[in-house]
Design an enzyme around this catalytic site. Sequence first.
Site, short mmCIF file in Angstrom:
data_model
loop_
_atom_site.label_atom_id
_atom_site.label_comp_id
_atom_site.label_asym_id
_atom_site.label_seq_id
_atom_site.Cartn_x
_atom_site.Cartn_y
_atom_site.Cartn_z
CB SER A 49 10.57 -6.17 -5.59
OG SER A 49 11.07 -4.85 -5.45
CE LYS A 52 10.05 -4.15 -1.71
NZ LYS A 52 11.01 -4.00 -2.81
CE1 TYR A 159 6.99 -2.91 -3.08
CE2 TYR A 159 7.67 -1.82 -5.10
CZ TYR A 159 7.72 -2.91 -4.25
OH TYR A 159 8.50 -3.99 -4.58
#
Length: 371
Positions: A49, A52, A159
């Site tokens: 992540s 991102k 999320y």
Amino acid sequence: MTDIDSILDQGVTEGAVPFVLAMHGDAEGIRYVGKAGDVSEDTVFRIFSMTKAIGSLAAMILVDRGKLSLDTPVAEVLPAWNDVKVLDGYEGDKPILRVPKTVATVRHLATHTSGMEYEFWNSDVPDFMEKTGHPSILSGLTSSLNYPLTTDPGTRWGYGPNTDWLGQVVEAVDGRRIDAFCTEEIFEPLGMTSTAFEPDGLEDRLASVAIRGEDGAFGPMEIAPPPQPEVYGMGHALYSTAGDYMRFLRMILNKGTLDGARLLSEDAVATMLADQMQGLAFEKMNSISPLTADVELEGDPTHSVMAVLHRADVPGKRSAGTNSWAGVLNTHYWVDPKKNVAAVIMTQTLPFVEPPFLALYDAFERAVYAA
């Protein structure tokens, strides 16, 4: 030996991590590199992540060029979004799906307020996946993008695979596949030579992954982004090094430029780092998976285009205005424009944000600011 060296060594000897690599720097350069355990400055990590923020940068490049707006409806660019519905209960085992009451925008994707959530923190999602056979986003299948919404867009922070959709927005607007866009527009200009969507040529430098067992000891585990997927998910797809990621963070500290390469205007950087939640706030992430602990953050957290935004100073640590996030294998970063500090602390372990790792992270961050 510095205080940070001692902290990293202690983290390994006391079993918080099997190995750890940490760096911090400022707009001008790298000020510290330290490691403990079997790791080197050239080690390649599955950053999951931490991908991102790169996906958000890709979108902001198009916003900066006038090709996209944060207020652009997702379905205007990606008609497939019209197939995404809100999960509204079940008739037996058949899900009841309804049309969203609000229009999802690019801003909602960037801030995780579209209503789309991962299966690790919202029990409605794995229940839906089990009943329908819907594939995980980590399958790499195009069909995996169509998670149900758990809330209407713009009504709550949750999320999920939002940045994966954001990457598809970039593809549709620009015309290049997202891996080509990121390579040509981000990695090459920033000199991120060890950052890639596939580990080809990086295998010999790739770190091993470990998971803590019930006995408290680490054991080996196999986990990685799906190779050669139908769609590269900008929520999880990248491999990178600590040094490469610091180049990205230092570009942020330099307000959009690094070593003569400008990726964003100063105004676009300010927009990317600012609160974009429109009155909503980060909510504690309560884990329903053994792969992660709960996620609770300091500093009055909300969300920018790029990452979690801390709106309040954390004494002895990051300043108000800091952006930060992490990858599930405990690769973490923060960038603090107010104090001109960026840092990464990286290993490859599960569970995510377990208490021993968080204690190490806290000690590292405090030592960075004390220095």
